[in-house]
Structures are given as C-alpha cells and as structure tokens.
Design an enzyme around this catalytic site. Structure first.
Site, mmCIF file in Angstrom:
data_model
loop_
_atom_site.group_PDB
_atom_site.id
_atom_site.type_symbol
_atom_site.label_atom_id
_atom_site.label_comp_id
_atom_site.label_asym_id
_atom_site.label_seq_id
_atom_site.Cartn_x
_atom_site.Cartn_y
_atom_site.Cartn_z
ATOM 1 N N ARG A 17 -34.420 -1.019 9.196
ATOM 2 C CA ARG A 17 -33.342 -0.696 8.261
ATOM 3 C C ARG A 17 -33.625 0.670 7.630
ATOM 4 N NH1 ARG A 17 -31.840 -3.190 2.324
ATOM 5 N NH2 ARG A 17 -29.799 -2.186 2.154
ATOM 6 N N HIS A 18 -32.572 1.362 7.280
ATOM 7 C CA HIS A 18 -32.693 2.688 6.667
ATOM 8 C C HIS A 18 -33.373 2.622 5.293
ATOM 9 C CE1 HIS A 18 -29.529 1.751 3.752
ATOM 10 N NE2 HIS A 18 -28.881 1.174 4.757
ATOM 11 N N HIS A 38 -28.703 -0.935 9.912
ATOM 12 C CA HIS A 38 -28.293 -1.367 8.574
ATOM 13 C C HIS A 38 -28.527 -2.866 8.381
ATOM 14 C CE1 HIS A 38 -26.208 2.551 8.185
ATOM 15 N NE2 HIS A 38 -25.977 2.372 9.478
ATOM 16 N N ARG A 86 -27.569 7.784 6.098
ATOM 17 C CA ARG A 86 -28.767 7.095 5.601
ATOM 18 C C ARG A 86 -29.656 6.606 6.743
ATOM 19 N NH1 ARG A 86 -24.082 4.173 4.665
ATOM 20 N NH2 ARG A 86 -24.007 1.945 5.174
ATOM 21 N N GLU A 100 -23.072 -0.008 10.000
ATOM 22 C CA GLU A 100 -22.963 -1.179 9.144
ATOM 23 C C GLU A 100 -21.561 -1.780 9.260
ATOM 24 O OE1 GLU A 100 -23.989 -3.762 7.865
ATOM 25 O OE2 GLU A 100 -25.266 -3.047 6.220
#
Length: 207
Positions: free
Chosen positions: A8-9, A151, A58, A82
C-alpha cells in the site's frame, strides 16, 4: 516458487485527516515520503524483478522511492487504482459526507452502491484489478518476485478474489497500514498434495 508482494502507498494529508480519496490524485505528505523511503530497502531485499504501480500520485511516488532502491523502473497501470468513490464522497470525512449527502450515506450503509453516483462496485474493481495481477504473475519465472504498489481498499477485495476465495472475506482482514504489505507465494505443499497454487503468507507487514 514465485512471489507477489503487494504494497500500500505511504500516507497522505487526506489519510491523516480521514478524508476519502478514491481517484483523487493526492500526493504523499512528509510522513508518507518518509515511509516510502523507509520501506524501500526492505522491498529491495526481496529482489523484485519488476514493479507495477497505480498511476495515482500517492502510489506512483511510493513506487518511485522503492524503485530507486531496487534499480528498477516502475510500470504504471491505471487498473491498480483505488475504488472510485464518486464525486460527492471525495475529499470528505465520514461525518461531512453524512451531513452533506445524507441519502448517499444511508445508501452506503445499506450496501446500495448502485444508488451512489459515480461509485464503483466491488465487482467493477475486481474486473480490472484481478486481470492485472494475473498478467503480472504470468511474467514471473520460478524463483522470481514481483512488486505491486496500490491502495488499501482495492487490495482488500482483490487479494482474496485473486486467490479464488468465495464471498467477500476481505472484510475480515485488518486495514492495511500505509506502506504495509502483503505477500503471496506460488508453490506446492503437502496440504495440496504437491499441487502448486497461490497462497497468502503475510498480511500487513510493516517496516
């Protein structure tokens, strides 16, 4: 054994204030940039041969920081985005959304996603995300690792679907931390009678 690591970012200012992001192109904040820099050497230690990332800022910024440690060029793929949460939810906290769009908020609580303008359903996300993962693992040779940067909510539904689990077990998983990662491995085991298959071996590892 093949391995797929899903990261995940890092944190954004909207993460910090509880604002829904969806497809909004929100960059990492200073904490998120530090998280991405910290996790980079850990990802490099896994020796990935390729990095694929969502094209949203992101995720792309996180992938760039990791790729610099790995000596790789990340490949952007919008299929890894996302959930699209619709224009009215984007940028608002849950309380603000409930106050400003009470009918949509009630529909969300009731699971009536079709009643929310612009919001993607779980199936719509899976229709783009799972084929992306499948295309990546098909490029990995035995002993190779691939890295995906994406995401939290999308990963929570896509991982069990990719593994062929029925229903929606992602709801029983904990929320992925910013720069938390998931590990999937494709190998044989005594439990499968020697048949090779993808298995979840780690969820929400953090630096």
């Amino acid at each position: 054994m093949r391995r797929l690591v899903l990261l995940r970012h890092g944190r954004t200012a909207w993460n910090d204030t509880g604002r829904a992001q969806g497809h909004a192109d929100v960059p990492l904040d200073d904490v998120g940039l530090a998280q991405a820099k910290e996790v980079g050497p850990l990802m490099a230690a896994l020796e990935p041969v390729a990095i694929w990332t969502s094209d949203l800022a992101r995720a792309a910024q996180t992938a760039d920081a990791v790729a610099a440690e790995c000596g790789l060029d990340p490949v952007t793929d919008p299929r890894l985005r996302e959930f699209d949460i619709g224009p009215n939810r984007t940028g608002l906290t849950s309380d603000e959304y409930a106050e400003q769009f009470p009918e949509e908020y009630a529909a969300l609580l009731a699971g009536d996603i079709a009643g929310i303008p612009g919001r993607e359903t779980r199936d719509e996300v899976l229709d783009r995300f799972v084929p992306a993962l499948t295309s990546y693992v098909d490029t990995l040779a035995d002993g190779e690792t691939g890295l995906v940067v994406a995401h939290g909510a999308a990963l929570r539904v896509a991982v069990p679907a990719f593994l062929g689990w029925e229903g929606d077990p992602g709801e029983s998983f904990g929320v992925l931390a910013n720069c938390g990662w998931v590990v999937l491995e494709h190998s044989a085991s005594t439990w499968t009678g020697g048949v090779e298959q993808w298995r979840l071996t780690a969820w929400n590892r953090i630096a």
